[in-house]
Design a protein around this motif. Sequence first.
Motif: not given
Length: 317
Positions: A44, A48, A105, A55, A59, A40-41
Amino acid sequence: MKAYCFRVAAGRGTPIDLADALAAGPDMVWVHLPQIDDETKEWLRDRAQLDGYVVDALTATETRPRCEKIDQGAFLNLRGRSKEELDNSDLLASVRIWAQKGRVISVTRKPMIAVSTVKAEVAAGHVADPGDLITAFAAAITTDLDPDVADLGDQLDDCEEQLDASRVFELRRTVSKVRIAAIAYRRFLTPQRAALEKLAALPGDWLGDDDRLHIAAAADRAARMAEELESIRERSALMHETLSDLRAEQLDTRSLVISIAALVFLPLTFLTGLYGMNVANLPYAQEPWAFDAIAGACALIAAGVVIWFVRQHWFSK
């Protein structure tokens, strides 16, 4: 990586693949990431292409409701009820939202009930821009929390109606649970109101006037719930003190009964102990009527002590 992606166009939300979520276009795209891990990190940061500060905010492990304007967008963190049972000190899960014109997001670490409501709103075509989406989140969270807050008040009302010394322990457990929940909820609802109020006042063309009004209304609702939780917390504290007083009064009553019983038997114990000594020359020890005389004396002494207690109103104290 698991994700929910929608493209909003022509008055409706259409599910799309994550690979198509970053394609430029006039339509709004919403990407929701339901878990936080290295993948996920990386998405992003690299796909993204979000700023490192954004970020980290999306998170972060520990979060509190807040709102920050960053360049042409805004970061918003909100708290709401989760589908999972959480720790008593942290009863609300968080949703972290990055919003800018044409793109939103959102990231959650724990499954949040409000996310399902927002997905249904998007699919039904009730969301047209980022402002609508944030408004949907704020409204879904407050709508879901409202009955829970009302239930805490109802539980406290029931405890007040059932206030009785014989149920002190049961009522204290309920009051303690209500107080803990009220404190945990209020801990996040107060800054959440401030975050929504700040968002409603942020400059930017991606927030319409109607969005600002709806966000302000959600902030007012959060403020009302925070005030209700503060009232519940204060009532719980007063109820806890009342139950402690009832418990202390109950213990005092029992101690009084024990003291009276001890004082009644104290002279009797002295008399029977005296004649129970294994020594010679006790007065009347050899007489056949000695036992009856001692028993009668004990009865008279006990009756006399009880009568004295009654006249001193010890039993009514």
